[in-house]
Design an enzyme around this catalytic site. Structure first.
Site, PDB file in Angstrom:
ATOM      1  N   ARG A  15       0.829  -1.202   0.000  1.00  0.00           N
ATOM      2  CA  ARG A  15       0.000   0.000   0.000  1.00  0.00           C
ATOM      3  C   ARG A  15       0.864   1.251   0.000  1.00  0.00           C
ATOM      4  NH1 ARG A  15      -3.565  -1.531   5.186  1.00  0.00           N
ATOM      5  NH2 ARG A  15      -1.621  -2.646   5.598  1.00  0.00           N
ATOM      6  N   LYS A  75       1.850   1.665   7.385  1.00  0.00           N
ATOM      7  CA  LYS A  75       2.158   0.812   8.537  1.00  0.00           C
ATOM      8  C   LYS A  75       3.010   1.541   9.564  1.00  0.00           C
ATOM      9  CE  LYS A  75       0.843  -2.601   9.298  1.00  0.00           C
ATOM     10  NZ  LYS A  75      -0.485  -2.870   9.932  1.00  0.00           N
ATOM     11  N   TYR A  94      -0.912   4.121  10.716  1.00  0.00           N
ATOM     12  CA  TYR A  94      -1.284   3.128  11.731  1.00  0.00           C
ATOM     13  C   TYR A  94      -0.109   2.956  12.681  1.00  0.00           C
ATOM     14  CZ  TYR A  94      -5.370   1.639   9.047  1.00  0.00           C
ATOM     15  OH  TYR A  94      -6.576   1.608   8.399  1.00  0.00           O
ATOM     16  N   HIS A  96      -0.692   1.058  16.236  1.00  0.00           N
ATOM     17  CA  HIS A  96      -0.930  -0.167  17.029  1.00  0.00           C
ATOM     18  C   HIS A  96       0.094  -0.307  18.155  1.00  0.00           C
ATOM     19  CE1 HIS A  96      -3.881  -1.476  14.119  1.00  0.00           C
ATOM     20  NE2 HIS A  96      -3.012  -1.360  13.143  1.00  0.00           N
ATOM     21  N   GLU A 118      -5.727   4.421  13.764  1.00  0.00           N
ATOM     22  CA  GLU A 118      -6.686   3.469  14.339  1.00  0.00           C
ATOM     23  C   GLU A 118      -7.356   3.946  15.624  1.00  0.00           C
ATOM     24  OE1 GLU A 118      -3.415   2.987  14.338  1.00  0.00           O
ATOM     25  OE2 GLU A 118      -2.804   2.354  16.347  1.00  0.00           O
ATOM     26  N   SER A 220     -20.800 -13.873  24.219  1.00  0.00           N
ATOM     27  CA  SER A 220     -19.499 -14.497  24.471  1.00  0.00           C
ATOM     28  C   SER A 220     -19.238 -14.667  25.969  1.00  0.00           C
ATOM     29  CB  SER A 220     -18.393 -13.642  23.843  1.00  0.00           C
ATOM     30  OG  SER A 220     -17.156 -14.280  23.987  1.00  0.00           O
ATOM     31  N   LEU A 240     -11.804  -6.179  19.553  1.00  0.00           N
ATOM     32  CA  LEU A 240     -10.997  -4.973  19.749  1.00  0.00           C
ATOM     33  C   LEU A 240     -11.479  -4.228  20.985  1.00  0.00           C
ATOM     34  CD1 LEU A 240      -8.863  -2.877  18.817  1.00  0.00           C
ATOM     35  CD2 LEU A 240     -10.667  -1.756  17.522  1.00  0.00           C
ATOM     36  N   ALA A 268      -6.953  -9.892  14.942  1.00  0.00           N
ATOM     37  CA  ALA A 268      -6.602  -8.943  16.017  1.00  0.00           C
ATOM     38  C   ALA A 268      -5.119  -8.973  16.362  1.00  0.00           C
ATOM     39  CB  ALA A 268      -7.441  -9.242  17.262  1.00  0.00           C
ATOM     40  N   ASP A 270      -2.727  -7.444  15.154  1.00  0.00           N
ATOM     41  CA  ASP A 270      -2.043  -6.136  15.181  1.00  0.00           C
ATOM     42  C   ASP A 270      -2.193  -5.454  16.539  1.00  0.00           C
ATOM     43  OD1 ASP A 270      -4.692  -5.527  14.857  1.00  0.00           O
ATOM     44  OD2 ASP A 270      -4.425  -4.235  13.120  1.00  0.00           O
ATOM     45  N   ALA A 299      -0.258  -9.493  10.182  1.00  0.00           N
ATOM     46  CA  ALA A 299      -0.605  -8.224  10.841  1.00  0.00           C
ATOM     47  C   ALA A 299      -0.962  -7.121   9.841  1.00  0.00           C
ATOM     48  CB  ALA A 299       0.549  -7.768  11.724  1.00  0.00           C
ATOM     49  N   ASN A 300      -0.664  -7.336   8.563  1.00  0.00           N
ATOM     50  CA  ASN A 300      -1.050  -6.330   7.554  1.00  0.00           C
ATOM     51  C   ASN A 300      -1.759  -7.020   6.396  1.00  0.00           C
ATOM     52  OD1 ASN A 300       1.409  -7.560   6.788  1.00  0.00           O
ATOM     53  ND2 ASN A 300       2.016  -5.806   5.544  1.00  0.00           N
TER      54      ASN A 300
HETATM   55  N1  LIG Z   1      -4.494  -8.041  10.780  1.00  0.00           N
HETATM   56  C1  LIG Z   1      -4.858  -7.030   9.996  1.00  0.00           C
HETATM   57  O1  LIG Z   1      -4.352  -6.868   8.896  1.00  0.00           O
HETATM   58  C2  LIG Z   1      -5.919  -6.091  10.424  1.00  0.00           C
HETATM   59  C3  LIG Z   1      -6.349  -6.126  11.712  1.00  0.00           C
HETATM   60  N2  LIG Z   1      -7.371  -5.346  12.147  1.00  0.00           N
HETATM   61  C4  LIG Z   1      -7.722  -5.497  13.561  1.00  0.00           C
HETATM   62  O2  LIG Z   1      -8.914  -6.238  13.737  1.00  0.00           O
HETATM   63  C5  LIG Z   1      -9.408  -5.977  15.050  1.00  0.00           C
HETATM   64  C6  LIG Z   1     -10.916  -5.714  15.012  1.00  0.00           C
HETATM   65  O3  LIG Z   1     -11.167  -4.467  14.391  1.00  0.00           O
HETATM   66  P1  LIG Z   1     -12.636  -3.911  14.130  1.00  0.00           P
HETATM   67  O4  LIG Z   1     -13.535  -4.987  13.689  1.00  0.00           O
HETATM   68  O5  LIG Z   1     -12.479  -2.710  13.272  1.00  0.00           O
HETATM   69  O6  LIG Z   1     -13.063  -3.447  15.594  1.00  0.00           O
HETATM   70  P2  LIG Z   1     -14.557  -3.094  16.080  1.00  0.00           P
HETATM   71  O7  LIG Z   1     -14.388  -2.164  17.228  1.00  0.00           O
HETATM   72  O8  LIG Z   1     -15.423  -2.715  14.931  1.00  0.00           O
HETATM   73  O9  LIG Z   1     -15.116  -4.500  16.613  1.00  0.00           O
HETATM   74  C7  LIG Z   1     -14.594  -5.150  17.731  1.00  0.00           C
HETATM   75  C8  LIG Z   1     -15.697  -5.980  18.345  1.00  0.00           C
HETATM   76  O10 LIG Z   1     -15.091  -6.800  19.380  1.00  0.00           O
HETATM   77  C9  LIG Z   1     -16.039  -6.902  20.432  1.00  0.00           C
HETATM   78  N3  LIG Z   1     -15.322  -7.341  21.623  1.00  0.00           N
HETATM   79  C10 LIG Z   1     -14.452  -6.647  22.402  1.00  0.00           C
HETATM   80  N4  LIG Z   1     -13.987  -7.433  23.404  1.00  0.00           N
HETATM   81  C11 LIG Z   1     -14.577  -8.641  23.250  1.00  0.00           C
HETATM   82  C12 LIG Z   1     -14.502  -9.868  23.962  1.00  0.00           C
HETATM   83  N5  LIG Z   1     -13.730  -9.993  25.049  1.00  0.00           N
HETATM   84  N6  LIG Z   1     -15.249 -10.909  23.524  1.00  0.00           N
HETATM   85  C13 LIG Z   1     -16.045 -10.796  22.429  1.00  0.00           C
HETATM   86  N7  LIG Z   1     -16.143  -9.665  21.715  1.00  0.00           N
HETATM   87  C14 LIG Z   1     -15.430  -8.593  22.113  1.00  0.00           C
HETATM   88  C15 LIG Z   1     -16.638  -5.522  20.518  1.00  0.00           C
HETATM   89  O11 LIG Z   1     -17.867  -5.524  21.206  1.00  0.00           O
HETATM   90  C16 LIG Z   1     -16.792  -5.152  19.033  1.00  0.00           C
HETATM   91  O12 LIG Z   1     -18.066  -5.509  18.527  1.00  0.00           O
HETATM   92  C17 LIG Z   1      -8.577  -4.785  15.559  1.00  0.00           C
HETATM   93  O13 LIG Z   1      -7.545  -5.251  16.401  1.00  0.00           O
HETATM   94  C18 LIG Z   1      -8.005  -4.215  14.295  1.00  0.00           C
HETATM   95  O14 LIG Z   1      -6.831  -3.463  14.512  1.00  0.00           O
HETATM   96  C19 LIG Z   1      -8.026  -4.476  11.302  1.00  0.00           C
HETATM   97  C20 LIG Z   1      -7.625  -4.370   9.996  1.00  0.00           C
HETATM   98  C21 LIG Z   1      -6.487  -5.129   9.466  1.00  0.00           C
HETATM   99  C1  LIG Z   2      -5.198  -1.839  10.295  1.00  0.00           C
HETATM  100  C2  LIG Z   2      -3.879  -2.316   9.893  1.00  0.00           C
HETATM  101  O1  LIG Z   2      -3.032  -2.520  10.704  1.00  0.00           O
HETATM  102  C3  LIG Z   2      -3.586  -2.541   8.516  1.00  0.00           C
HETATM  103  O2  LIG Z   2      -4.431  -2.244   7.660  1.00  0.00           O
HETATM  104  O3  LIG Z   2      -2.483  -3.013   8.213  1.00  0.00           O
HETATM  105 MG   LIG Z   3       2.094  -4.308  13.406  1.00  0.00          MG
END
Ligand SMILES: NC(=O)C1=CN([C@@H]2O[C@H](COP(=O)(O)OP(=O)(O)OC[C@H]3O[C@@H](n4cnc5c(N)ncnc54)[C@H](O)[C@@H]3O)[C@@H](O)[C@H]2O)C=CC1
Ligand SMILES: CC(=O)C(=O)O
Ligand SMILES: [Mg+2]
Length: 372
Positions: A15, A75, A94, A96, A118, A220, A240, A268, A270, A299-300
């Site tokens: 990106r 990143k 970002y 994190h 974020e 949950s 999150l 999650a 990241d 992570a990305n």
């Molecule tokens: N690996 C990657 O490339 C990417 C990772 N992410 C990550 O994905 C994760 C989720 O992001 P979003 O969906 O945007 O967040 P969000 O805030 O939209 O959704 C998170 C959900 O988790 C729920 N939650 C929180 N604690 C909980 C628990 N203990 N048990 C069950 N549910 C719980 C919340 O109620 C919420 O509905 C973040 O860490 C974000 O940074 C996002 C984009 C890319």
């Molecule tokens: C959200 C994030 O860490 C990514 O898009 O890589």
């Molecule tokens: Mg990272």
């Protein structure tokens, strides 16, 4: 203002923080944009496209960092990038930080002003600069998980939708936010049997209403997590707690209750990951096995579909970039409480309490910083 856009250097990150269209918006307002050569190439944007939009394209990465007041990235900065940051610079990307103590301390030492995409909020309780990439990652999670279920990847050899006469796979999504809903939609579209677990009843109600019984929603708890672990062929971690380290919801001991060759996709990661056995991987080697369970922990994730992701990300970041360029960080943050929530580090101080709690580092509030 002089604005720098370096080429991303994280493993398999394609990106770029600004499209040529974004450059044009900034240049039209009288700003100067320095783009590193080939910064956009992974997203299909040539140096000539940036030149035509009015950017100065620079082969020397050191010059991009040295000559600019605002650095735009995708990143979190890698070690060599942290070393280039200067106290008078603003970094917008970002971060994190709760997942990376060394980076947190490095940014504090840099003296720079660091604003994280974020942690910026909106009036609807959402995270508008995380959401576009969460949509991408949620949709990709099912593609990645389906591939991981194949025998050659160590998976159980299960086709997600099954075939007539053979049951589909069971997919559980933990966390029904933006990632979770997008993952569930994809899994549903592919014919899997889909369950979403969340701690928020309000969120489960929205999902229940939206999907009219096609997706099961479950509150949950330890008990429902145990059942998900026993029954699922694929579990997608999508929880999150904004800015904070992710809670560890599946422990190593629980892997023994999973079916051999089942798949964990930890989106999650990241924020440190929500499975005890998760460790961040890259697109070069995205998955590994622990106790016979396939772990996919990139992570990305959106970096792999860079063309789509760059466009989606810059659609969301551009208004904030324009505010920073037109007003400077201090006025832009002072005028917008949601933007202010993005401030993580300023002039040697941490300004995000969840990160301070993760590492035992003292914090000041963004409001205190602005009052100085
Ligand atoms: N690996 C990657 O490339 C990417 C990772 N992410 C990550 O994905 C994760 C989720 O992001 P979003 O969906 O945007 O967040 P969000 O805030 O939209 O959704 C998170 C959900 O988790 C729920 N939650 C929180 N604690 C909980 C628990 N203990 N048990 C069950 N549910 C719980 C919340 O109620 C919420 O509905 C973040 O860490 C974000 O940074 C996002 C984009 C890319
Ligand atoms: C959200 C994030 O860490 C990514 O898009 O890589
Ligand atoms: Mg990272």
């Amino acid at each position: 203002m002089r604005i720098g856009v370096p080429r991303e250097i994280k493993n398999h990150e394609y990106r770029v923080a600004l499209t040529p269209g974004g450059v044009r918006e900034l240049v039209t307002r009288g700003h100067l944009v320095c783009v590193e050569s080939d910064a956009g190439i992974g997203s299909g944007y040539t140096d000539d496209a940036y030149r035509e939009a009015g950017a100065e394209v620079m082969a020397d990465v050191a010059a991009v960092w040295a000559g600019t007041e605002l650095i735009l990235k995708v990143k979190e900065p890698q070690a060599e990038e942290v070393a280039r940051l200067r106290p008078e610079q603003t970094l917008f990307t970002y971060l994190h930080l709760a997942a990376e103590e060394r980076l947190t301390r490095g940014l504090i030492e840099s003296g720079a002003t660091c604003i994280a995409y974020e942690t910026i909020t909106d009036a609807f309780g959402g995270l508008p600069l995380l959401a576009p990439m969460s949509r991408v990652a949620g949709r990709m999670a099912v593609q990645a998980g389906a591939h991981s279920l194949e025998k050659a990847q160590g998976g159980a050899g299960i086709l997600l939708p099954g075939v007539p006469g053979v049951a589909p796979a069971k997919v559980t999504v933990i966390g029904g936010g933006v990632v979770g809903e997008n993952a569930a939609r994809m899994a549903l579209g592919l014919g899997a049997e889909v369950t979403i677990l969340d701690k928020s009843l309000a969120r489960l109600e929205v999902l229940d209403h939206r999907y009219q019984g096609q997706i099961r929603t479950v509150y949950s708890t330890r008990e429902t997590l145990d059942a998900a672990v026993r029954e699922s062929d694929m579990i997608i971690g999508a929880v999150l707690v904004p800015g904070a380290a992710a809670p560890k919801l599946i422990t190593r001991a629980m892997l023994a209750d999973m079916k051999p060759g089942s798949v964990l996709v930890d989106v999650a990661i990241d924020q440190g990951g929500c499975f005890e056995t998760s460790r961040a991987t890259t697109h070069a080697e995205p998955s590994y096995l622990v106790d016979g369970i396939v772990h996919y922990c990139v992570a990305n994730m959106p970096g792999a579909v860079a063309r789509t992701s760059t466009q989606a990300l810059t659609n969301a970041t551009l208004p904030f970039v324009l505010a920073l360029a037109d007003k400077g960080w201090k006025q832009a943050l002072a005028e917008d409480a949601h933007f202010r929530a993005g401030l993580n580090v300023h002039a040697g101080q941490l300004t995000y309490s969840a990160v301070g709690e993760a590492f035992g580092i003292g914090t000041v509030t963004p409001a205190q910083v602005l009052a100085d």
